[in-house]
Design a protein around this motif. Structure first.
Motif, PDB file in Angstrom:
ATOM      1  N   MET A  78     -18.335  -1.690 -16.469  1.00 43.40           N
ATOM      2  CA  MET A  78     -17.602  -0.632 -15.773  1.00 43.40           C
ATOM      3  C   MET A  78     -16.421  -1.255 -15.029  1.00 43.40           C
ATOM      4  O   MET A  78     -16.533  -2.336 -14.464  1.00 43.40           O
ATOM      5  N   PHE A  79     -15.304  -0.570 -15.013  1.00 49.03           N
ATOM      6  CA  PHE A  79     -14.104  -1.020 -14.331  1.00 49.03           C
ATOM      7  C   PHE A  79     -14.271  -0.800 -12.827  1.00 49.03           C
ATOM      8  O   PHE A  79     -14.575   0.305 -12.387  1.00 49.03           O
ATOM      9  N   GLU A  80     -14.082  -1.872 -12.056  1.00 46.42           N
ATOM     10  CA  GLU A  80     -14.279  -1.783 -10.617  1.00 46.42           C
ATOM     11  C   GLU A  80     -13.298  -2.711  -9.906  1.00 46.42           C
ATOM     12  O   GLU A  80     -13.045  -3.826 -10.368  1.00 46.42           O
ATOM     13  N   ILE A  81     -12.754  -2.237  -8.795  1.00 47.08           N
ATOM     14  CA  ILE A  81     -11.853  -3.035  -7.966  1.00 47.08           C
ATOM     15  C   ILE A  81     -12.483  -3.144  -6.587  1.00 47.08           C
ATOM     16  O   ILE A  81     -12.868  -2.138  -5.994  1.00 47.08           O
ATOM     17  N   GLU A  82     -12.572  -4.380  -6.078  1.00 42.75           N
ATOM     18  CA  GLU A  82     -13.104  -4.593  -4.731  1.00 42.75           C
ATOM     19  C   GLU A  82     -12.056  -5.346  -3.930  1.00 42.75           C
ATOM     20  O   GLU A  82     -11.473  -6.321  -4.424  1.00 42.75           O
ATOM     21  N   TYR A  83     -11.791  -4.883  -2.714  1.00 44.71           N
ATOM     22  CA  TYR A  83     -10.790  -5.533  -1.878  1.00 44.71           C
ATOM     23  C   TYR A  83     -11.163  -5.411  -0.405  1.00 44.71           C
ATOM     24  O   TYR A  83     -11.940  -4.560  -0.020  1.00 44.71           O
ATOM     25  N   GLU A  84     -10.592  -6.319   0.385  1.00 45.14           N
ATOM     26  CA  GLU A  84     -10.771  -6.322   1.843  1.00 45.14           C
ATOM     27  C   GLU A  84      -9.576  -5.635   2.475  1.00 45.14           C
ATOM     28  O   GLU A  84      -8.436  -5.876   2.084  1.00 45.14           O
ATOM     29  N   PHE A  85      -9.841  -4.796   3.452  1.00 43.99           N
ATOM     30  CA  PHE A  85      -8.774  -4.132   4.194  1.00 43.99           C
ATOM     31  C   PHE A  85      -8.910  -4.538   5.654  1.00 43.99           C
ATOM     32  O   PHE A  85      -9.957  -4.331   6.261  1.00 43.99           O
ATOM     33  N   GLY A  86      -7.855  -5.166   6.202  1.00 41.35           N
ATOM     34  CA  GLY A  86      -7.899  -5.657   7.575  1.00 41.35           C
ATOM     35  C   GLY A  86      -6.698  -5.206   8.395  1.00 41.35           C
ATOM     36  O   GLY A  86      -5.902  -4.366   7.959  1.00 41.35           O
ATOM     37  N   GLU A  87      -6.571  -5.791   9.578  1.00 49.40           N
ATOM     38  CA  GLU A  87      -5.489  -5.413  10.505  1.00 49.40           C
ATOM     39  C   GLU A  87      -4.120  -5.628   9.893  1.00 49.40           C
ATOM     40  O   GLU A  87      -3.242  -4.787  10.024  1.00 49.40           O
ATOM     41  N   GLU A  88      -3.920  -6.780   9.256  1.00 51.94           N
ATOM     42  CA  GLU A  88      -2.612  -7.079   8.670  1.00 51.94           C
ATOM     43  C   GLU A  88      -2.245  -6.074   7.581  1.00 51.94           C
ATOM     44  O   GLU A  88      -1.076  -5.721   7.426  1.00 51.94           O
ATOM     45  N   ASP A  89      -3.217  -5.614   6.819  1.00 53.92           N
ATOM     46  CA  ASP A  89      -2.965  -4.616   5.777  1.00 53.92           C
ATOM     47  C   ASP A  89      -2.530  -3.292   6.394  1.00 53.92           C
ATOM     48  O   ASP A  89      -1.608  -2.634   5.900  1.00 53.92           O
ATOM     49  N   LEU A  90      -3.201  -2.905   7.470  1.00 50.78           N
ATOM     50  CA  LEU A  90      -2.849  -1.668   8.163  1.00 50.78           C
ATOM     51  C   LEU A  90      -1.435  -1.751   8.731  1.00 50.78           C
ATOM     52  O   LEU A  90      -0.630  -0.827   8.574  1.00 50.78           O
ATOM     53  N   ILE A  91      -1.123  -2.876   9.341  1.00 52.10           N
ATOM     54  CA  ILE A  91       0.213  -3.060   9.919  1.00 52.10           C
ATOM     55  C   ILE A  91       1.260  -3.058   8.820  1.00 52.10           C
ATOM     56  O   ILE A  91       2.297  -2.391   8.934  1.00 52.10           O
ATOM     57  N   ARG A  92       1.019  -3.778   7.741  1.00 57.40           N
ATOM     58  CA  ARG A  92       1.988  -3.859   6.648  1.00 57.40           C
ATOM     59  C   ARG A  92       2.218  -2.485   6.010  1.00 57.40           C
ATOM     60  O   ARG A  92       3.354  -2.134   5.705  1.00 57.40           O
ATOM     61  N   PHE A  93       1.143  -1.711   5.790  1.00 58.16           N
ATOM     62  CA  PHE A  93       1.291  -0.374   5.227  1.00 58.16           C
ATOM     63  C   PHE A  93       2.175   0.496   6.123  1.00 58.16           C
ATOM     64  O   PHE A  93       3.077   1.181   5.648  1.00 58.16           O
ATOM     65  N   ASN A  94       1.920   0.460   7.432  1.00 59.22           N
ATOM     66  CA  ASN A  94       2.717   1.264   8.359  1.00 59.22           C
ATOM     67  C   ASN A  94       4.154   0.772   8.446  1.00 59.22           C
ATOM     68  O   ASN A  94       5.074   1.575   8.592  1.00 59.22           O
ATOM     69  N   GLU A  95       4.374  -0.539   8.340  1.00 60.68           N
ATOM     70  CA  GLU A  95       5.745  -1.065   8.323  1.00 60.68           C
ATOM     71  C   GLU A  95       6.505  -0.570   7.102  1.00 60.68           C
ATOM     72  O   GLU A  95       7.685  -0.229   7.196  1.00 60.68           O
ATOM     73  N   ILE A  96       5.832  -0.534   5.953  1.00 63.95           N
ATOM     74  CA  ILE A  96       6.485  -0.038   4.732  1.00 63.95           C
ATOM     75  C   ILE A  96       6.857   1.431   4.898  1.00 63.95           C
ATOM     76  O   ILE A  96       7.965   1.840   4.533  1.00 63.95           O
ATOM     77  N   GLN A  97       5.938   2.229   5.449  1.00 62.28           N
ATOM     78  CA  GLN A  97       6.245   3.643   5.683  1.00 62.28           C
ATOM     79  C   GLN A  97       7.401   3.785   6.666  1.00 62.28           C
ATOM     80  O   GLN A  97       8.261   4.652   6.516  1.00 62.28           O
ATOM     81  N   PHE A  98       7.437   2.945   7.669  1.00 63.42           N
ATOM     82  CA  PHE A  98       8.502   2.930   8.671  1.00 63.42           C
ATOM     83  C   PHE A  98       9.843   2.602   8.017  1.00 63.42           C
ATOM     84  O   PHE A  98      10.849   3.233   8.297  1.00 63.42           O
ATOM     85  N   MET A  99       9.843   1.603   7.131  1.00 66.43           N
ATOM     86  CA  MET A  99      11.087   1.180   6.483  1.00 66.43           C
ATOM     87  C   MET A  99      11.585   2.209   5.465  1.00 66.43           C
ATOM     88  O   MET A  99      12.766   2.243   5.164  1.00 66.43           O
ATOM     89  N   ARG A 100      10.710   3.060   4.957  1.00 63.94           N
ATOM     90  CA  ARG A 100      11.117   4.091   3.994  1.00 63.94           C
ATOM     91  C   ARG A 100      11.659   5.345   4.674  1.00 63.94           C
ATOM     92  O   ARG A 100      12.255   6.184   4.003  1.00 63.94           O
ATOM     93  N   ASN A 101      11.442   5.493   5.959  1.00 64.86           N
ATOM     94  CA  ASN A 101      11.866   6.684   6.682  1.00 64.86           C
ATOM     95  C   ASN A 101      13.369   6.595   6.970  1.00 64.86           C
ATOM     96  O   ASN A 101      13.823   5.739   7.727  1.00 64.86           O
ATOM     97  N   GLU A 102      14.141   7.483   6.364  1.00 67.71           N
ATOM     98  CA  GLU A 102      15.602   7.456   6.488  1.00 67.71           C
ATOM     99  C   GLU A 102      16.075   7.683   7.929  1.00 67.71           C
ATOM    100  O   GLU A 102      17.017   7.045   8.381  1.00 67.71           O
ATOM    101  N   GLU A 103      15.433   8.593   8.640  1.00 68.20           N
ATOM    102  CA  GLU A 103      15.847   8.899  10.009  1.00 68.20           C
ATOM    103  C   GLU A 103      15.666   7.689  10.927  1.00 68.20           C
ATOM    104  O   GLU A 103      16.550   7.359  11.721  1.00 68.20           O
ATOM    105  N   ILE A 104      14.541   7.027  10.798  1.00 61.94           N
ATOM    106  CA  ILE A 104      14.284   5.844  11.628  1.00 61.94           C
ATOM    107  C   ILE A 104      15.257   4.731  11.271  1.00 61.94           C
ATOM    108  O   ILE A 104      15.789   4.049  12.157  1.00 61.94           O
TER     109      ILE A 104
END
Length: 142
Positions: free
Chosen positions: A1-27
């Motif tokens: 069976m196809f399966e993906i396992e990964y760790e999600f930590g503080e740095e991942d949360l920060i990086r995801f939010n930074e990417i969303q921040f950088m994509r926001n045209e108004e900001i």
């Protein structure tokens, strides 16, 4: 069976939010405005000191401060963003977010994607293999 396992930590949360921040045209527009408007005004004041008073030393200090502002203000804003991101989540929310995640295709029905996370087990419905979930999933797992 196809399966993906990964760790999600503080740095991942920060990086995801930074990417969303950088994509926001108004900001991004506000950062550019802050980055160039304040140094521009400081440059005009420095020029005034140089041409009107003939004070090269004061003018040099003002222009140097303007250059530092233009270079360092976006970096300081990103550091502040990191601090704000972590402050927005409670300890319970962080414990529910951080940990090992497992994504797999439901063997009973291949139209569902099963997610096992520290908080819960979720069944996602979508068109597995035809864009849909996998297309979205691949965008965020790079």
């Amino acid at each position: 069976m196809f399966e993906i396992e990964y760790e999600f930590g503080e740095e991942d949360l920060i990086r995801f939010n930074e990417i969303q921040f950088m994509r926001n045209e108004e900001i991004q527009h506000n950062i550019k405005k802050n980055r160039w408007l304040v140094p521009g005004v400081m440059g005009v004041i420095g020029g005034f000191y140089y041409f009107y008073y003939g004070d090269m030393k004061s003018s040099g200090y003002i222009v140097a401060m303007a250059a530092l502002w233009a270079v360092l203000s976006p970096k300081i804003m990103m550091l502040d963003l990191r601090r704000q991101i972590l402050k927005n989540y409670t300890a319970k929310e962080k414990s529910n977010l951080f940990g090992t995640y497992t994504l797999s295709i439901d063997p009973a029905n291949p139209n569902y994607l099963l997610e096992k996370s520290p908080a819960a087990n979720i069944k996602w419905r979508g068109r597995v293999g035809q864009g849909g979930i996998w297309q979205t999933l691949c965008l965020y797992l790079y």
